[in-house]
Design an enzyme around this catalytic site. Structure first.
Site, PDB file in Angstrom:
ATOM      1  N   ASP A 283     -11.014  20.004  23.866  1.00 50.74           N
ATOM      2  CA  ASP A 283     -11.765  19.660  25.072  1.00 50.74           C
ATOM      3  C   ASP A 283     -10.738  19.435  26.194  1.00 50.74           C
ATOM      4  O   ASP A 283      -9.522  19.464  25.969  1.00 50.74           O
ATOM      5  CB  ASP A 283     -12.655  18.430  24.851  1.00 50.74           C
ATOM      6  CG  ASP A 283     -13.786  18.384  25.886  1.00 50.74           C
ATOM      7  OD1 ASP A 283     -13.685  19.081  26.918  1.00 50.74           O
ATOM      8  OD2 ASP A 283     -14.765  17.645  25.685  1.00 50.74           O
TER       9      ASP A 283
HETATM   10  C1  BGC Z   1     -16.393  18.298  28.579  1.00 53.45           C
HETATM   11  C2  BGC Z   1     -16.702  19.620  27.920  1.00 53.45           C
HETATM   12  C3  BGC Z   1     -16.524  20.754  28.889  1.00 53.45           C
HETATM   13  C4  BGC Z   1     -15.116  20.702  29.431  1.00 53.45           C
HETATM   14  C5  BGC Z   1     -14.781  21.831  30.365  1.00 53.45           C
HETATM   15  C6  BGC Z   1     -15.067  18.330  29.292  1.00 53.45           C
HETATM   16  O1  BGC Z   1     -14.858  17.167  30.031  1.00 53.45           O
HETATM   17  O2  BGC Z   1     -16.404  17.289  27.596  1.00 53.45           O
HETATM   18  O3  BGC Z   1     -18.003  19.597  27.398  1.00 53.45           O
HETATM   19  O4  BGC Z   1     -16.785  21.964  28.249  1.00 53.45           O
HETATM   20  O5  BGC Z   1     -14.939  19.462  30.109  1.00 53.45           O
HETATM   21  O6  BGC Z   1     -15.411  21.723  31.564  1.00 53.45           O
END
Ligand code: BGC
Length: 761
Positions: A283
């Site tokens: 993530d």
């Molecule tokens: C979120 C993800 C997301 C990623 C990219 C993160 O903060 O938890 O779900 O895909 O950001 O934007």
């Protein structure tokens, strides 16, 4: 016989074709990698984000173009401008050392430009074909606009409505969550990833992210392995089995090791047990955040995560900056970097990027397909199916298409709040608000008078959270000068004076749910409650239309109002769809996939709880209950009304005693006893009263959504086999025990008729 031979030959041919394709891919990638330096391979593991889009972590990357030319970028996210995407891709394939195309990803969560209802609402439709269709349309639009990879579906089971991200998932139930995960993956990826209209799916957030303590985002979790396997893993596993090409790690710890560095999760479970063959991405800076978790410096944690089985580092650049020296120090093996690099190249190969690196940037398709009539039509029809009718005493609904409607409330005409959180690239273009919907669907004999009535909140915390990073910034909204609460209310009451019916559009702003939007109080704020009270005091019929990204505590509303409609956040065509429901052009059929608590004090609350040794007993003080509240939820999982009524007959089983690996059929007659055609979600639950571990009071095992004409009866049958009886014991054996099983079939998880069977081994 001839038929069998035909199918046999066809299967062999398909198998051979796949094997041939895989071996072509292997040869291609091996050749490519044999020319790559270690640095270039590490470059493939690096994913960058440019400035100018939603930043959910603590930074974005600098000098992206230089890095691309140096072969230091394998993937990019949030590249919102197709011209920029083309330029970056061109740099990669002409100027970088290995000339490898970049994979471009985005959070396409519930639509790309044509926005569908939030994923939680979609899950309340109990319509897997429609859920799949929403993902297919999202893929069609995104794949014309530069993206071949979405960070979706989010399949985290969530049993705590304080957590803002319940908006992004499919609710509390693992069986249903697994079905939704599968449908979404199929929708995005189709049967052929190389098709220009399909994109790579990403199962997230692995794992158990939805169980954050106290519903606070990113928080710690401590969970038994049995609960993981039984209650939280099924949707991830189903997504993997459906062929999802990528998986994203979660921010939280699992067994006190952050998921991103957790080898047991990323290798033993994901690859060894489930056979996942795609690539794993962290993530947003989740790799770097392991330092804050207390696992060491950037070099240590980057090695930890690569060794755990993670392939791509989102934004944090820990892989890029440290892996080479970890190799020379012997803490990371070149073979493991090779494996990660190969997995990423395989995804690019399957997407067809080596054949045509620009295939996902197609201005003609963008023009013709984004917001196409058929997409908008689907968005409206799908949104209709997500509206949950919670209460309709005195048959206030549906409304007649005549007379004066007073539409009051801060959400009635807000486009960005209709879109919901994580509305990706969705702009306010084509957004239908409730006001627009009522005016359009109501027709010539309906007058709609609108007043805001109240501010959404005056709570300083909620006010601070009221900026919607996904919409407001791009829409260039500016703060308007606010009238006083009293004048807002006076204006609303004035409008109500000659109204035949009042519709109150209340609830949550889009920015109050989604990522980093946890709430400790899930009631509708006081400013809006004051408005609702005043509307009630007019003595007129009032319909509450509630927008939110989560189940709310609606105890007060339920005590005070006769008609309550859960609108969630319906997306681009949400207002039209809501009006279709309110006027009865569509008879509501949705059922909530999360329990509505009576208060936050009951959370976590979910239907498939275990029994205690002292089940609640009003006559026994020393039983498992509250002294200030019933145990029962306000609205149970699976609950939702229709404008018609359904009656369930008795459950009949094909046998009352069966042995071994056989199939049993459970049937029930369902009759439409009202005056309108309607769809009913008939639900099958199972209980296993005696087992090697304590088992839930009931678990969902099947459903069917049936359409019944007035007076019509249909027999709904479910087939059950021993797979449905299996569960995990404390040693994580997955098996079933002989004994008695109870089947419930009914309209929700609390009401249902039962039948029992003895199932012997
Ligand atoms: C979120 C993800 C997301 C990623 C990219 C993160 O903060 O938890 O779900 O895909 O950001 O934007």
């Amino acid at each position: 016989m001839r038929k069998i031979t035909f199918w046999l030959v066809l299967s062999v041919l398909i198998f051979q074709a796949i094997a041939q394709e895989n071996s072509d891919m292997d040869v291609f990638i091996s050749n490519l990698m044999s020319e790559m330096t270690l640095q270039e391979k590490i470059g493939q593991l690096n994913q960058v984000a440019p400035h100018g889009w939603v930043v959910t972590g603590s930074s974005v990357n600098e000098d992206i173009e230089k890095k691309v030319i140096a072969g230091q970028v394998g993937g990019m996210l949030n590249s919102m401008n197709p011209d920029m995407t083309r330029k970056i891709q061109e740099l990669a394939i002409t100027k970088s050392p290995s000339k490898i195309p970049i994979i471009f990803g985005l959070d396409v969560i519930h639509g790309f430009k044509t926005i569908f209802p939030i994923p939680f609402a979609l899950s309340c439709s109990w319509n897997l074909n429609r859920i799949e269709q929403s993902a297919r349309i999202a893929a069609t639009e995104a794949s014309a606009s530069g993206f071949c990879w979405t960070f979706s579906p989010m399949v985290d089971i969530s049993r705590d409505p304080r957590w803002g991200r319940v908006a992004e998932g499919a609710g509390e139930d693992p069986w249903w969550g697994a079905k939704v995960a599968e449908a979404m993956v199929k929708g995005y990826q189709g049967n052929d990833l190389s098709d220009e209209r399909t994109i790579l799916a990403c199962i997230k957030h692995f794992a158990i992210y939805g169980a954050a303590e106290a519903g606070r985002d990113y928080n710690t979790i401590d969970m038994s392995r049995l609960s993981m396997y039984q209650d939280y893993f099924p949707p991830y596993k189903a997504g993997v089995e459906a062929g999802a090409g990528s998986v994203m790690t979660s921010f939280n710890v699992v067994d006190r090791i952050p998921a991103t560095g957790n080898r047991w999760l990323m290798t033993n479970v994901l690859r060894d047990q489930w056979g996942f063959e795609g690539f794993v991405v962290t993530d947003y800076r989740a790799n770097n955040e392991m330092s804050v978790h207390g696992l060491g410096d950037l070099k240590t944690i980057s090695a930890l995560s690569l060794n755990a089985g993670v392939d791509m580092d989102m934004v944090g650049e820990g892989f890029l900056t440290t892996l080479e020296s970890s190799v020379s120090e012997g803490t990371v093996k070149i073979e493991d970097i090779d494996k990660a690099c190969r997995r990423i190249l395989e995804a690019k190969y399957k997407l067809g990027l080596f054949n045509d690196p620009y295939k996902y940037i197609d201005s003609i398709r963008m023009q013709n397909e984004v917001f196409s009539d058929s997409h908008l039509k689907a968005a409206r029809e799908i949104a209709q199916q997500t509206v949950v009718l919670l209460k309709n005493d005195k048959n206030i609904l549906p409304l007649k298409k005549q007379g004066r409607i007073a539409l009051i409330g801060p959400l009635a005409d807000s486009k960005s709040d209709m879109l919901g959180s994580w509305a990706g690239a969705g702009s306010r273009e084509n957004v239908s608000t409730l006001k627009h919907g009522l005016e359009t669907v109501g027709g010539a004999n309906v007058t709609v008078a609108f007043a805001k009535g109240a501010e959404p909140t005056d709570d300083p915390f909620l006010l601070a959270a009221s900026q919607n990073p996904w919409q407001r910034r791009r829409d260039g909204q500016t703060e308007e000068v606010k009238p006083s609460a009293d004048s807002l209310l006076a204006e609303a009451l004035e409008i109500c004076r000659d109204a035949d019916v009042i519709i109150a559009s209340v609830g949550e702003l889009a920015s109050w749910s989604g990522e980093a939007a946890s709430r400790t109080d899930i009631t509708i704020p006081q400013t809006q409650r004051r408005l609702m009270k005043a509307l009630k005091e007019t003595g007129k019929r009032v319909v509450l239309v509630i927008s939110s990204g989560r189940p709310l505590d609606l105890t007060w509303e339920n005590e005070n109002f006769d008609a309550i409609v859960m609108a969630w956040q319906g997306g681009t065509q949400g207002g039209l769809a809501l009006a279709d429901v309110l006027f009865g052009d569509y008879n509501p059929s949705a059922k909530t996939t999360m329990t509505f608590p009576r208060s936050v004090g009951q959370i976590p609350i979910y239907y498939s709880q275990l029994n205690t040794g002292r089940p609640a007993n009003p006559f026994n003080k020393f039983s498992s209950k509250y002294i200030d509240s019933p145990n029962e939820p306000l609205f149970p999982f699976g609950y939702g009304l229709s404008y018609t009524t359904f009656e369930y007959g008795n459950v009949s089983l094909s046998d009352s005693l069966v042995r071994g690996d056989v199939t049993l059929t459970a049937s029930v007659n369902v009759t439409n006893t009202g005056e309108r055609a309607g769809e009913e979600v008939v639900q099958l639950y199972l209980a296993d009263p005696v087992a090697r571990v304590s088992r839930p009071l009931k678990e969902l095992k099947g459903f069917e959504k049936v359409l019944l004409e007035p007076g019509e009866t249909k027999t709904v049958s479910f087939t059950i086999n021993t797979n449905d009886l299996k569960y995990y014991d404390s040693e994580l054996n997955y098996d079933w025990d002989a004994g008695e099983f109870v089947f419930y079939i009914g309209p929700n998880s609390s009401d249902g008729k039962e039948a029992r069977v003895m199932w012997e081994k």
